[in-house]
Design an enzyme around this catalytic site. Sequence first.
Site, PDB file in Angstrom:
ATOM      1  N   GLN A  38       0.802  -1.224   0.000  1.00 48.18           N
ATOM      2  CA  GLN A  38       0.000   0.000   0.000  1.00 48.18           C
ATOM      3  C   GLN A  38       0.839   1.279   0.000  1.00 48.18           C
ATOM      4  O   GLN A  38       0.353   2.323  -0.396  1.00 48.18           O
ATOM      5  CB  GLN A  38      -0.951  -0.016   1.202  1.00 48.18           C
ATOM      6  CG  GLN A  38      -1.980  -1.132   1.101  1.00 48.18           C
ATOM      7  CD  GLN A  38      -2.925  -1.175   2.278  1.00 48.18           C
ATOM      8  OE1 GLN A  38      -2.631  -1.793   3.291  1.00 48.18           O
ATOM      9  NE2 GLN A  38      -4.048  -0.514   2.163  1.00 48.18           N
ATOM     10  N   HIS A 141       1.330  -9.154   4.551  1.00 48.16           N
ATOM     11  CA  HIS A 141       0.122  -8.338   4.376  1.00 48.16           C
ATOM     12  C   HIS A 141      -0.299  -8.422   2.911  1.00 48.16           C
ATOM     13  O   HIS A 141      -0.263  -7.450   2.169  1.00 48.16           O
ATOM     14  CB  HIS A 141       0.406  -6.896   4.810  1.00 48.16           C
ATOM     15  CG  HIS A 141      -0.821  -6.097   5.160  1.00 48.16           C
ATOM     16  ND1 HIS A 141      -1.010  -5.479   6.379  1.00 48.16           N
ATOM     17  CD2 HIS A 141      -1.927  -5.790   4.453  1.00 48.16           C
ATOM     18  CE1 HIS A 141      -2.166  -4.844   6.399  1.00 48.16           C
ATOM     19  NE2 HIS A 141      -2.740  -5.012   5.241  1.00 48.16           N
ATOM     20  N   ASN A 326      -7.984  -6.237  14.444  1.00 47.45           N
ATOM     21  CA  ASN A 326      -8.318  -5.176  13.485  1.00 47.45           C
ATOM     22  C   ASN A 326      -9.833  -5.042  13.530  1.00 47.45           C
ATOM     23  O   ASN A 326     -10.558  -6.041  13.415  1.00 47.45           O
ATOM     24  CB  ASN A 326      -7.927  -5.563  12.058  1.00 47.45           C
ATOM     25  CG  ASN A 326      -6.434  -5.657  11.854  1.00 47.45           C
ATOM     26  OD1 ASN A 326      -5.649  -5.467  12.780  1.00 47.45           O
ATOM     27  ND2 ASN A 326      -6.026  -5.957  10.636  1.00 47.45           N
TER      28      ASN A 326
HETATM   29  C1  NOJ Z   1      -7.604  -3.792   6.679  1.00 47.50           C
HETATM   30  C2  NOJ Z   1      -6.350  -4.045   5.915  1.00 47.50           C
HETATM   31  O1  NOJ Z   1      -5.441  -4.716   6.730  1.00 47.50           O
HETATM   32  C3  NOJ Z   1      -5.714  -2.784   5.349  1.00 47.50           C
HETATM   33  O2  NOJ Z   1      -4.759  -3.172   4.427  1.00 47.50           O
HETATM   34  C4  NOJ Z   1      -6.784  -1.899   4.738  1.00 47.50           C
HETATM   35  O3  NOJ Z   1      -6.247  -0.795   4.092  1.00 47.50           O
HETATM   36  C5  NOJ Z   1      -7.731  -1.483   5.830  1.00 47.50           C
HETATM   37  N1  NOJ Z   1      -8.394  -2.673   6.339  1.00 47.50           N
HETATM   38  C6  NOJ Z   1      -8.824  -0.509   5.376  1.00 47.50           C
HETATM   39  O4  NOJ Z   1      -9.619  -1.123   4.425  1.00 47.50           O
END
Ligand code: NOJ
Length: 501
Positions: A38, A141, A326
């Site tokens: 990202q 990731h 998360n």
């Molecule tokens: C979870 C993911 O781990 C992350 O990569 C993503 O950008 C965020 N959610 C927001 O969607």
Amino acid sequence: MDWFQTVVLSTVLSASWSAEDLTFPPGFMFGAATAAYQVEGAWNVSDKGESAWDRYTHEHPEKIKDHSNGDIACDSYHLWRRDIEMAVELGLHFYRFSISWPRLLPSGYPNYISEDGKNYYSNLIDGLLEKGIEPFVTMYHWDLPQSLQDLGGWTNPLVADWFYDYARVVFTLYGDRVKWWLTINEPLVMCDFVYNNGILAPPIMSPELGAYLCSKNVLVAHAKAWRLYDEEFRPKYNGKVSVANHHVWFDPLTPDDAELAELAREDCVGKYTHPIFSTTGGWPPSIEKVMEEVSLKRGYKSSSLPAFTPEEIALVRGTYDFYAMNHYTSRLIRKAKEGETFTAWPLGDAVDLGGIVQRRADWPLSTSFWFYVYPEGIRRQLVWLRKQYGNLEFVITENGLSTYAGLDDQDRIDYYKNYLRQILLAIKEDGVNVTGYTAWTLMDNFEWMDGYATKLGLYEVDYLDPQRKRTPRASARFYADLIKKHALDSVTVAPPNVTIV
Ligand code: NOJ
């Protein structure tokens, strides 16, 4: 909860709502996170191998909202010093970032370690430590080496050994300096979301088989890496290792749907946590049962959810040092009516459960299609987890809001305040042992299917600028202030809403 209880409970909670309650416990850690694909860019710089996300975005630009990719992204591969500076500006206690497997091991295997890849992460780690910021490292990731994707990726049971070999390299190179580790980010998204929808990388639809092969392999891969650390690296380095799961909280639409909501929680969260965190190990029994029934109904000879052998149950059980959560959003669930075949994220197989997933009318929608705002969900999720697995050490490893562009992001500040307030309630009223919080994300970045159209950053990134200028949003100042005071601002926080059935 009836009307009278609601009023009494609201009164009790608002009455006890003083500035005192808005202080975080001593030692509570605040951080922010990103992930390699990202932010890094430099997709083919030096000897980096191709990842499944490189392949996907290059072959299918039409699948990404703005037809973009992570080729340059925030260019953190070159601008990592500025990233550290931002972490310092915010006063972060830790910075969560991920290692790109194909950057470190271009072939996917440890036959060859990239010198440049090795140095990149080493410099980042050292740079953070020099500033007194803990590196909090995710080993995976979602950017699998394409070479391994070609061999079936996460549906091939050998992936557990490939991951184990990669983990050994990572622990060997960085274990002396990194004390916080996450093996894998969000198995739910990597498995269920990918194979149920055929979007995200790899673009393979296999809702009846692939998703479940992946679920099991990911758990075994995590467990092997944890055991490797436990046996060979913990004695020297004494760090902590866990897996970061994605949690969507489910409330029943009516009291009649309570059992179904529990099944949805087990399907969404329990599938990836029961094998690791429960005392018995293995799949959640309710999910095992439903999956067997559904698979037989679909004409399979046995359950699509691959069984664990007793050895595998023992291998996976207990492979954690803390609980990594998360969390962004919640759902309501109700029983499906005769003939209804609707499925909805995150339960691609909601039909398996006989449930229909929906939103509560007063939950605002963010700029991500899957993401409704419901702050109480995070508290309810934490309380549920504690009930299931005991009062472990909980670290929130991602939380944040997706919005449109703009520096004045009051909506993001409100989101953080409201969710953090619920975390404080979980700590103070419910006694849940939450020890850390991670804002997603340090800066705007490549938001997967949404490309750069959706913003989640504390810092705005200017993608038209070759230097990818980063500018703090109002939320960055809010977060820095919160970290400095170690408390929320009591004035602007609304009283809690406790009126949910
Ligand atoms: C979870 C993911 O781990 C992350 O990569 C993503 O950008 C965020 N959610 C927001 O969607």
